[in-house]
Design a protein around this motif. Structure first.
Motif, PDB file in Angstrom:
ATOM      1  N   THR A   2       0.853  -1.190   0.000  1.00 21.75           N
ATOM      2  CA  THR A   2       0.000   0.000   0.000  1.00 21.75           C
ATOM      3  C   THR A   2       0.885   1.235   0.000  1.00 21.75           C
ATOM      4  OG1 THR A   2      -1.763  -1.136   1.156  1.00 21.75           O
ATOM      5  CG2 THR A   2      -1.778   1.252   1.252  1.00 21.75           C
ATOM      6  N   ASP A   3       0.643   2.097  -0.942  1.00 19.40           N
ATOM      7  CA  ASP A   3       1.520   3.239  -1.193  1.00 19.40           C
ATOM      8  C   ASP A   3       0.970   4.469  -0.482  1.00 19.40           C
ATOM      9  OD1 ASP A   3       3.229   5.090  -2.196  1.00 19.40           O
ATOM     10  OD2 ASP A   3       3.018   4.472  -4.281  1.00 19.40           O
ATOM     11  N   SER A 100      -7.635   7.127  -2.631  1.00 22.46           N
ATOM     12  CA  SER A 100      -6.866   5.957  -3.065  1.00 22.46           C
ATOM     13  C   SER A 100      -5.386   6.275  -3.017  1.00 22.46           C
ATOM     14  CB  SER A 100      -7.258   5.558  -4.495  1.00 22.46           C
ATOM     15  OG  SER A 100      -6.382   4.562  -5.014  1.00 22.46           O
ATOM     16  N   ALA A 103      -0.584   3.276  -5.361  1.00 23.33           N
ATOM     17  CA  ALA A 103      -0.390   1.863  -5.658  1.00 23.33           C
ATOM     18  C   ALA A 103      -0.936   1.040  -4.487  1.00 23.33           C
ATOM     19  CB  ALA A 103       1.094   1.554  -5.878  1.00 23.33           C
ATOM     20  N   PRO A 104      -2.054   0.333  -4.703  1.00 25.23           N
ATOM     21  CA  PRO A 104      -2.780   0.204  -5.970  1.00 25.23           C
ATOM     22  C   PRO A 104      -3.766   1.359  -6.171  1.00 25.23           C
ATOM     23  CG  PRO A 104      -3.790  -1.188  -4.305  1.00 25.23           C
ATOM     24  CD  PRO A 104      -2.581  -0.568  -3.654  1.00 25.23           C
ATOM     25  N   LEU A 105      -3.942   1.745  -7.421  1.00 22.65           N
ATOM     26  CA  LEU A 105      -4.934   2.755  -7.785  1.00 22.65           C
ATOM     27  C   LEU A 105      -6.313   2.107  -7.883  1.00 22.65           C
ATOM     28  CD1 LEU A 105      -3.118   4.775 -10.596  1.00 22.65           C
ATOM     29  CD2 LEU A 105      -4.038   5.747  -8.475  1.00 22.65           C
ATOM     30  N   ALA A 106      -7.295   2.765  -7.313  1.00 24.45           N
ATOM     31  CA  ALA A 106      -8.655   2.226  -7.324  1.00 24.45           C
ATOM     32  C   ALA A 106      -9.390   2.654  -8.593  1.00 24.45           C
ATOM     33  CB  ALA A 106      -9.404   2.687  -6.083  1.00 24.45           C
ATOM     34  N   ASP A 109      -8.532  -0.965 -15.400  1.00 20.92           N
ATOM     35  CA  ASP A 109      -7.465  -1.075 -16.401  1.00 20.92           C
ATOM     36  C   ASP A 109      -7.848  -0.326 -17.677  1.00 20.92           C
ATOM     37  OD1 ASP A 109      -6.415  -2.828 -14.577  1.00 20.92           O
ATOM     38  OD2 ASP A 109      -6.610  -4.613 -15.834  1.00 20.92           O
ATOM     39  N   ALA A 129       6.065   1.074  -8.401  1.00 21.85           N
ATOM     40  CA  ALA A 129       4.715   0.515  -8.391  1.00 21.85           C
ATOM     41  C   ALA A 129       3.690   1.560  -8.818  1.00 21.85           C
ATOM     42  CB  ALA A 129       4.382  -0.021  -6.997  1.00 21.85           C
ATOM     43  N   ALA A 130       3.878   2.813  -8.391  1.00 17.89           N
ATOM     44  CA  ALA A 130       2.944   3.872  -8.773  1.00 17.89           C
ATOM     45  C   ALA A 130       2.957   4.093 -10.280  1.00 17.89           C
ATOM     46  CB  ALA A 130       3.295   5.161  -8.042  1.00 17.89           C
ATOM     47  N   GLU A 133       1.153   1.384 -12.013  1.00 20.86           N
ATOM     48  CA  GLU A 133      -0.296   1.561 -11.881  1.00 20.86           C
ATOM     49  C   GLU A 133      -0.813   2.632 -12.848  1.00 20.86           C
ATOM     50  OE1 GLU A 133      -2.943   0.096  -9.311  1.00 20.86           O
ATOM     51  OE2 GLU A 133      -1.634  -1.134 -10.546  1.00 20.86           O
ATOM     52  N   ARG A 136      -0.995   0.982 -16.136  1.00 20.93           N
ATOM     53  CA  ARG A 136      -2.155   0.087 -16.189  1.00 20.93           C
ATOM     54  C   ARG A 136      -3.452   0.853 -16.461  1.00 20.93           C
ATOM     55  NH1 ARG A 136      -6.150  -1.002 -12.875  1.00 20.93           N
ATOM     56  NH2 ARG A 136      -5.246   0.148 -11.119  1.00 20.93           N
TER      57      ARG A 136
END
Length: 275
Positions: A2-3, A100, A103-106, A109, A129-130, A133, A136
């Motif tokens: 969790t970012d 949110s 990472a992860p973004l709510a 895709d 990771a950000a 995301e 994505r």
């Protein structure tokens, strides 16, 4: 992972100071420049990561028009509350604000034509990771536009504030002000974007003036618009007095002929497409 960034706006008073003092003088002009480079088209969908009080999101909504859509994400409920309270721009895209992390973004895709992030990436505990995301969330061929400050020496007002802090308060507390400038190397920014799978990132380095038109006292208020403020306010009286004197002395060197405090802010903007 969790970012959740460490440099967070958890105080309502600090969030309001940020919105009232810094948004119109600093973040709105940079939002317009970021969008000029990201070049969103009317009717597109845009995601703004680390939206804060919605500065980029609102400017984007005006450009996208009523047929477009904007989503703004942030971890700070205080900032999102400010964003949601602002009236919608006329003939603008609808804006949805989502609490949110990066990472992860709510978000789903491949839903967005453009992803923007103004002065957020440097705060994320897991930048890689950000960026993954953000990739994505983009449609194939979609555009990423990420802005981070250059070295603090290229942002003299904040360099002066940091010098005043280092002279008067514990070093660990003073150096927390460096967080916004912790990704100031343009090559490192480009490499991070490339490593996340974006095509041929370009780095555009720009400068814009930051002006505190009412002078030193107004410029000194920039410290009240940072997450350091609650701890600075709790320092002993003599330490606070020394800080105030040091801030005034260093900012006075940046006054122009009209008494305003004026200096450039320099920023690296990474532009890339999803492959």
């Amino acid at each position: 992972m969790t970012d959740r960034p460490a440099f967070q706006f958890t105080s309502a008073d600090v969030s309001l100071a940020y919105d009232h003092l810094l948004v119109p003088r600093l973040f709105e002009p940079w939002a317009e420049l970021l969008l000029d480079l990201a070049a969103p088209r009317r009717g597109e969908w845009l995601l703004d990561v680390a939206t804060g009080p919605g500065t980029v999101a609102r400017a984007a909504a005006a450009r996208l028009g009523a047929e477009g859509r904007v989503v703004g994400t942030d971890v700070s409920p205080q900032m999102l509350g400010l964003a949601r309270a602002k009236p919608a721009p006329p003939d603008a895209a609808a804006i949805e604000y989502i609490e949110s992390p990066a990472a992860p973004l709510a978000v789903p895709d491949g839903a967005f034509d453009r992803v923007t992030c103004q002065q957020g990436l440097q705060f994320f505990p897991d930048r890689a990771a950000a960026l993954l995301e953000m990739r994505r969330a983009l449609r194939p061929g979609g555009v990423l536009a990420v802005a981070v400050w250059a070295a603090i020496e290229q942002c003299p007002i904040y360099a002066a504030l940091h010098a005043a802090l280092r002279a008067t308060v514990p070093a660990a507390l003073a150096d927390e002000l460096l967080a916004p400038w912790s990704l100031g190397d343009a090559a490192a920014l480009g490499a991070s974007v490339r490593d996340a799978g974006f095509r041929a990132p370009e780095i555009d380095t720009r400068s814009l003036p930051l002006v505190f038109e009412l002078g030193v006292d107004q410029a000194a208020g920039a410290l009240a618009a940072t997450p350091l403020h609650p701890r600075l306010s709790s320092l002993p009286l003599e330490r606070r007095a020394a800080l105030t004197e040091a801030v005034r002395a260093r900012l006075s060197a940046l006054r122009d002929g009209d008494g305003a405090v004026r200096a450039p802010m320099t920023c690296h903007i990474a532009l890339a497409r999803r492959g």
